[in-house]
Design a protein around this motif. Structure first.
Motif, PDB file in Angstrom:
ATOM      1  N   LYS A  77       0.836  -1.200   0.000  1.00 44.48           N
ATOM      2  CA  LYS A  77       0.000   0.000   0.000  1.00 44.48           C
ATOM      3  C   LYS A  77       0.872   1.252   0.000  1.00 44.48           C
ATOM      4  O   LYS A  77       2.007   1.228   0.488  1.00 44.48           O
ATOM      5  CB  LYS A  77      -0.959   0.001   1.179  1.00 44.48           C
ATOM      6  N   PRO A  78       0.392   2.341  -0.560  1.00 45.65           N
ATOM      7  CA  PRO A  78       1.182   3.575  -0.619  1.00 45.65           C
ATOM      8  C   PRO A  78       1.527   4.077   0.781  1.00 45.65           C
ATOM      9  O   PRO A  78       0.736   3.940   1.714  1.00 45.65           O
ATOM     10  CB  PRO A  78       0.248   4.565  -1.328  1.00 45.65           C
ATOM     11  N   TYR A  79       2.714   4.647   0.898  1.00 46.81           N
ATOM     12  CA  TYR A  79       3.162   5.199   2.176  1.00 46.81           C
ATOM     13  C   TYR A  79       2.402   6.469   2.511  1.00 46.81           C
ATOM     14  O   TYR A  79       2.122   6.760   3.649  1.00 46.81           O
ATOM     15  CB  TYR A  79       4.667   5.479   2.116  1.00 46.81           C
ATOM     16  N   GLY A  80       2.069   7.228   1.527  1.00 48.47           N
ATOM     17  CA  GLY A  80       1.369   8.496   1.737  1.00 48.47           C
ATOM     18  C   GLY A  80       0.697   8.899   0.453  1.00 48.47           C
ATOM     19  O   GLY A  80       0.587   8.120  -0.485  1.00 48.47           O
ATOM     20  N   GLU A  81       0.238  10.126   0.426  1.00 45.46           N
ATOM     21  CA  GLU A  81      -0.388  10.636  -0.782  1.00 45.46           C
ATOM     22  C   GLU A  81      -0.008  12.095  -0.960  1.00 45.46           C
ATOM     23  O   GLU A  81       0.332  12.786  -0.007  1.00 45.46           O
ATOM     24  CB  GLU A  81      -1.908  10.490  -0.725  1.00 45.46           C
ATOM     25  N   VAL A  82      -0.033  12.531  -2.194  1.00 47.53           N
ATOM     26  CA  VAL A  82       0.287  13.916  -2.514  1.00 47.53           C
ATOM     27  C   VAL A  82      -0.981  14.742  -2.338  1.00 47.53           C
ATOM     28  O   VAL A  82      -2.042  14.371  -2.814  1.00 47.53           O
ATOM     29  CB  VAL A  82       0.817  14.047  -3.955  1.00 47.53           C
ATOM     30  N   CYS A  83      -0.845  15.846  -1.635  1.00 43.93           N
ATOM     31  CA  CYS A  83      -1.986  16.709  -1.386  1.00 43.93           C
ATOM     32  C   CYS A  83      -1.593  18.129  -1.768  1.00 43.93           C
ATOM     33  O   CYS A  83      -0.685  18.711  -1.177  1.00 43.93           O
ATOM     34  CB  CYS A  83      -2.372  16.631   0.089  1.00 43.93           C
ATOM     35  N   LEU A  84      -2.242  18.680  -2.773  1.00 40.13           N
ATOM     36  CA  LEU A  84      -1.938  20.020  -3.245  1.00 40.13           C
ATOM     37  C   LEU A  84      -2.888  21.026  -2.625  1.00 40.13           C
ATOM     38  O   LEU A  84      -4.012  20.686  -2.241  1.00 40.13           O
ATOM     39  CB  LEU A  84      -2.033  20.072  -4.763  1.00 40.13           C
ATOM     40  N   VAL A  85      -2.444  22.266  -2.541  1.00 33.27           N
ATOM     41  CA  VAL A  85      -3.286  23.324  -2.018  1.00 33.27           C
ATOM     42  C   VAL A  85      -4.562  23.386  -2.857  1.00 33.27           C
ATOM     43  O   VAL A  85      -4.512  23.338  -4.077  1.00 33.27           O
ATOM     44  CB  VAL A  85      -2.546  24.681  -2.062  1.00 33.27           C
ATOM     45  N   GLY A  86      -5.687  23.451  -2.184  1.00 32.97           N
ATOM     46  CA  GLY A  86      -6.969  23.478  -2.865  1.00 32.97           C
ATOM     47  C   GLY A  86      -7.649  22.125  -2.900  1.00 32.97           C
ATOM     48  O   GLY A  86      -8.856  22.045  -3.098  1.00 32.97           O
ATOM     49  N   ASP A  87      -6.889  21.025  -2.728  1.00 30.24           N
ATOM     50  CA  ASP A  87      -7.494  19.700  -2.663  1.00 30.24           C
ATOM     51  C   ASP A  87      -8.212  19.549  -1.330  1.00 30.24           C
ATOM     52  O   ASP A  87      -7.817  20.156  -0.334  1.00 30.24           O
ATOM     53  CB  ASP A  87      -6.427  18.603  -2.786  1.00 30.24           C
ATOM     54  N   PRO A  88      -9.259  18.723  -1.288  1.00 27.74           N
ATOM     55  CA  PRO A  88      -9.960  18.522  -0.017  1.00 27.74           C
ATOM     56  C   PRO A  88      -9.053  17.996   1.095  1.00 27.74           C
ATOM     57  O   PRO A  88      -9.261  18.297   2.263  1.00 27.74           O
ATOM     58  CB  PRO A  88     -11.034  17.489  -0.363  1.00 27.74           C
ATOM     59  N   CYS A  89      -8.011  17.240   0.740  1.00 27.55           N
ATOM     60  CA  CYS A  89      -7.131  16.695   1.762  1.00 27.55           C
ATOM     61  C   CYS A  89      -6.222  17.766   2.368  1.00 27.55           C
ATOM     62  O   CYS A  89      -5.611  17.543   3.408  1.00 27.55           O
ATOM     63  CB  CYS A  89      -6.289  15.561   1.194  1.00 27.55           C
ATOM     64  N   ALA A  90      -6.141  18.947   1.751  1.00 29.28           N
ATOM     65  CA  ALA A  90      -5.260  20.001   2.244  1.00 29.28           C
ATOM     66  C   ALA A  90      -5.637  20.457   3.642  1.00 29.28           C
ATOM     67  O   ALA A  90      -4.779  20.825   4.436  1.00 29.28           O
ATOM     68  CB  ALA A  90      -5.246  21.196   1.295  1.00 29.28           C
ATOM     69  N   GLU A  91      -6.938  20.424   3.962  1.00 30.09           N
ATOM     70  CA  GLU A  91      -7.360  20.836   5.290  1.00 30.09           C
ATOM     71  C   GLU A  91      -6.974  19.814   6.345  1.00 30.09           C
ATOM     72  O   GLU A  91      -6.895  20.119   7.533  1.00 30.09           O
ATOM     73  CB  GLU A  91      -8.879  21.059   5.330  1.00 30.09           C
ATOM     74  N   GLU A  92      -6.734  18.573   5.935  1.00 27.42           N
ATOM     75  CA  GLU A  92      -6.409  17.517   6.874  1.00 27.42           C
ATOM     76  C   GLU A  92      -4.922  17.451   7.200  1.00 27.42           C
ATOM     77  O   GLU A  92      -4.520  16.740   8.109  1.00 27.42           O
ATOM     78  CB  GLU A  92      -6.839  16.166   6.305  1.00 27.42           C
ATOM     79  N   VAL A  93      -4.087  18.144   6.427  1.00 30.67           N
ATOM     80  CA  VAL A  93      -2.646  18.076   6.619  1.00 30.67           C
ATOM     81  C   VAL A  93      -2.296  18.645   7.982  1.00 30.67           C
ATOM     82  O   VAL A  93      -2.685  19.751   8.335  1.00 30.67           O
ATOM     83  CB  VAL A  93      -1.897  18.850   5.504  1.00 30.67           C
ATOM     84  N   ALA A  94      -1.539  17.870   8.730  1.00 28.36           N
ATOM     85  CA  ALA A  94      -1.123  18.317  10.062  1.00 28.36           C
ATOM     86  C   ALA A  94       0.380  18.539  10.058  1.00 28.36           C
ATOM     87  O   ALA A  94       1.101  17.997   9.251  1.00 28.36           O
ATOM     88  CB  ALA A  94      -1.479  17.270  11.100  1.00 28.36           C
ATOM     89  N   GLY A  95       0.868  19.338  10.969  1.00 32.74           N
ATOM     90  CA  GLY A  95       2.303  19.533  11.097  1.00 32.74           C
ATOM     91  C   GLY A  95       2.646  20.996  11.150  1.00 32.74           C
ATOM     92  O   GLY A  95       1.808  21.861  11.018  1.00 32.74           O
ATOM     93  N   GLY A  96       3.931  21.254  11.326  1.00 30.45           N
ATOM     94  CA  GLY A  96       4.388  22.629  11.457  1.00 30.45           C
ATOM     95  C   GLY A  96       4.929  23.156  10.154  1.00 30.45           C
ATOM     96  O   GLY A  96       4.869  22.525   9.123  1.00 30.45           O
TER      97      GLY A  96
END
Length: 141
Positions: free
Chosen positions: A37-56
């Protein structure tokens, strides 16, 4: 009667073996799927997953880090001890000797890398402003 019993026992034993193999194959397929399975996924600004990105960091929407934060986390390993000729933190004379202390030139070197220092040092996600704040923190300029 004894022959029928042997046939039934042999059939039951074969059923257990076949069922065991089927279970093992399913478990093996699940293990393989888990490893592939993929280790992660690419999330670009404007994608729905962008709001879920956590971190500093500024790239994750966490705001900019202070110069002291960047120096402490990324720069002090080399600039704290002067590894491979890196100007030490607080040694204003050594920093001034580089490009006459021109902060714009020092920033260009930090962005592009210089000698043994890779581009952006070890802070690949630092913004130019964060790098400049770190240079000011280290150099006292």
């Amino acid at each position: 009667m004894m022959t029928l019993r042997k046939i039934l026992l042999a059939s039951a034993a074969m059923l257990v073996v076949v069922a065991g193999n089927a279970f093992a194959a399913t478990a093996n397929e699940e293990a393989i799927a888990e490893r592939l399975k993929p280790y992660g996924e690419v999330c670009l600004v404007g994608d729905p997953c962008a709001e879920e990105v956590a971190g500093g960091g500024a790239a994750a929407g966490g705001g900019s880090r202070s110069g002291a934060d960047v120096v402490g986390k990324f720069c002090s390993a080399c600039h704290g001890t002067g590894v491979l000729g890196a100007p030490k933190v607080g040694d204003t004379a050594a920093w001034s000797a580089r490009h006459g202390g021109d902060l714009d030139e020092l920033l260009k070197n930090a962005i592009a890398g210089l000698n043994s220092m890779p581009p952006k040092g070890t802070c690949g996600d630092c913004s130019d402003e964060e790098l400049l704040a770190a240079i000011k923190e280290m150099s006292g300029l």
